[in-house]
Design a protein around this motif. Structure first.
Motif, short mmCIF file in Angstrom:
data_model
loop_
_atom_site.label_atom_id
_atom_site.label_comp_id
_atom_site.label_asym_id
_atom_site.label_seq_id
_atom_site.Cartn_x
_atom_site.Cartn_y
_atom_site.Cartn_z
N ALA A 157 36.24 -13.40 29.26
CA ALA A 157 36.63 -14.58 30.11
C ALA A 157 37.87 -15.40 29.48
O ALA A 157 38.89 -15.61 30.15
N ARG A 187 41.12 -13.48 29.42
CA ARG A 187 41.57 -13.22 30.81
C ARG A 187 42.29 -14.48 31.30
O ARG A 187 43.29 -14.51 31.99
N LEU A 188 41.68 -15.71 30.87
CA LEU A 188 42.24 -17.09 31.57
C LEU A 188 43.36 -17.29 30.65
O LEU A 188 44.31 -17.77 31.02
N ARG A 189 43.48 -16.97 29.39
CA ARG A 189 44.71 -17.13 28.39
C ARG A 189 45.84 -16.14 29.10
O ARG A 189 47.01 -16.90 29.05
N LYS A 190 45.64 -15.01 29.28
CA LYS A 190 46.70 -14.21 29.98
C LYS A 190 47.05 -14.74 31.38
O LYS A 190 48.27 -14.59 31.54
N THR A 191 46.08 -15.06 31.86
CA THR A 191 46.68 -15.86 33.28
C THR A 191 47.60 -16.97 33.18
O THR A 191 48.58 -16.98 33.99
N HIS A 202 38.01 -20.42 46.63
CA HIS A 202 38.06 -19.28 45.58
C HIS A 202 36.66 -19.12 44.72
O HIS A 202 36.27 -17.87 44.22
N ILE A 214 35.22 -18.12 37.24
CA ILE A 214 36.32 -18.83 37.12
C ILE A 214 37.44 -18.13 38.12
O ILE A 214 37.66 -16.85 38.09
N TYR A 260 40.65 -17.16 38.67
CA TYR A 260 42.07 -16.59 37.91
C TYR A 260 43.07 -16.82 39.02
O TYR A 260 44.19 -17.29 38.58
N GLU A 261 43.08 -16.39 40.13
CA GLU A 261 43.97 -16.56 41.26
C GLU A 261 44.55 -18.05 41.49
O GLU A 261 45.69 -18.28 41.45
N ILE A 270 43.92 -20.41 39.27
CA ILE A 270 44.70 -21.03 38.02
C ILE A 270 46.09 -20.45 37.75
O ILE A 270 47.09 -21.26 37.38
N ALA A 271 46.52 -19.31 38.36
CA ALA A 271 47.64 -18.82 38.24
C ALA A 271 48.57 -19.44 39.08
O ALA A 271 49.65 -20.17 38.69
#
Length: 152
Positions: free
Chosen positions: A22, A25-29, A104, A124, A126-127, A129-130
């Protein structure tokens, strides 16, 4: 439970196994959606995204030797945290985020002034946050930051 690390790679290696996916993935987002100009680093014991002194030489008013902090992610004792200074500084952005969040995630938003807590990493958004990352450029944040500094 703050992770002691001198580099982002060291920090990532120390994230507990059950949160590693997680967190990655959060960092990548964040990396894929922040406008250009922000720099990733260790900042205040977290993985931070700052406006470097090459863009904003004045630095952070609390410690002008440091770059201007904008956003951070951290592994805390009971949750992953996302810190976003833009939400704290821009009421319109805060309201947008608060209205979008329930679209979301089914659980209640767990938020402090600029901290969003994710106790269950499966929740989380992610969309969202993006989209949040895309809403403020370094120039936008500098303008809001300086306006808020002048008010004090």
């Amino acid at each position: 439970m703050q992770i002691k690390a001198d580099s982002v790679e060291e920090y990532l290696a120390k994230v507990p196994e059950e949160r590693k996916g997680a967190f990655a993935r959060l960092r990548k987002t964040i990396i894929e959606n922040l406008p250009s100009g922000f720099k990733e680093c260790i900042n205040y014991g977290m993985v931070g995204y700052v406006i470097p002194k090459s863009i904003y030489p004045d630095g952070y008013h609390c410690d002008p030797s440091l770059p201007l902090p904008f956003m951070s992610i951290a592994n805390q004792k009971n949750f992953l945290a996302l810190y976003h200074s833009g939400i704290y500084a821009d009421e319109k952005l805060l309201k947008w985020f608060q209205q979008e969040y329930p679209k979301h995630v089914k659980t209640k938003l767990d938020m402090g002034k600029s901290c969003i807590r994710f106790k269950n990493v499966k929740n989380i958004p992610y969309e969202l946050i993006a989209a949040l990352c895309q809403k403020m450029s370094p120039e936008d944040f500098i303008a809001i930051y300086e306006t808020n500094l002048q008010k004090k």
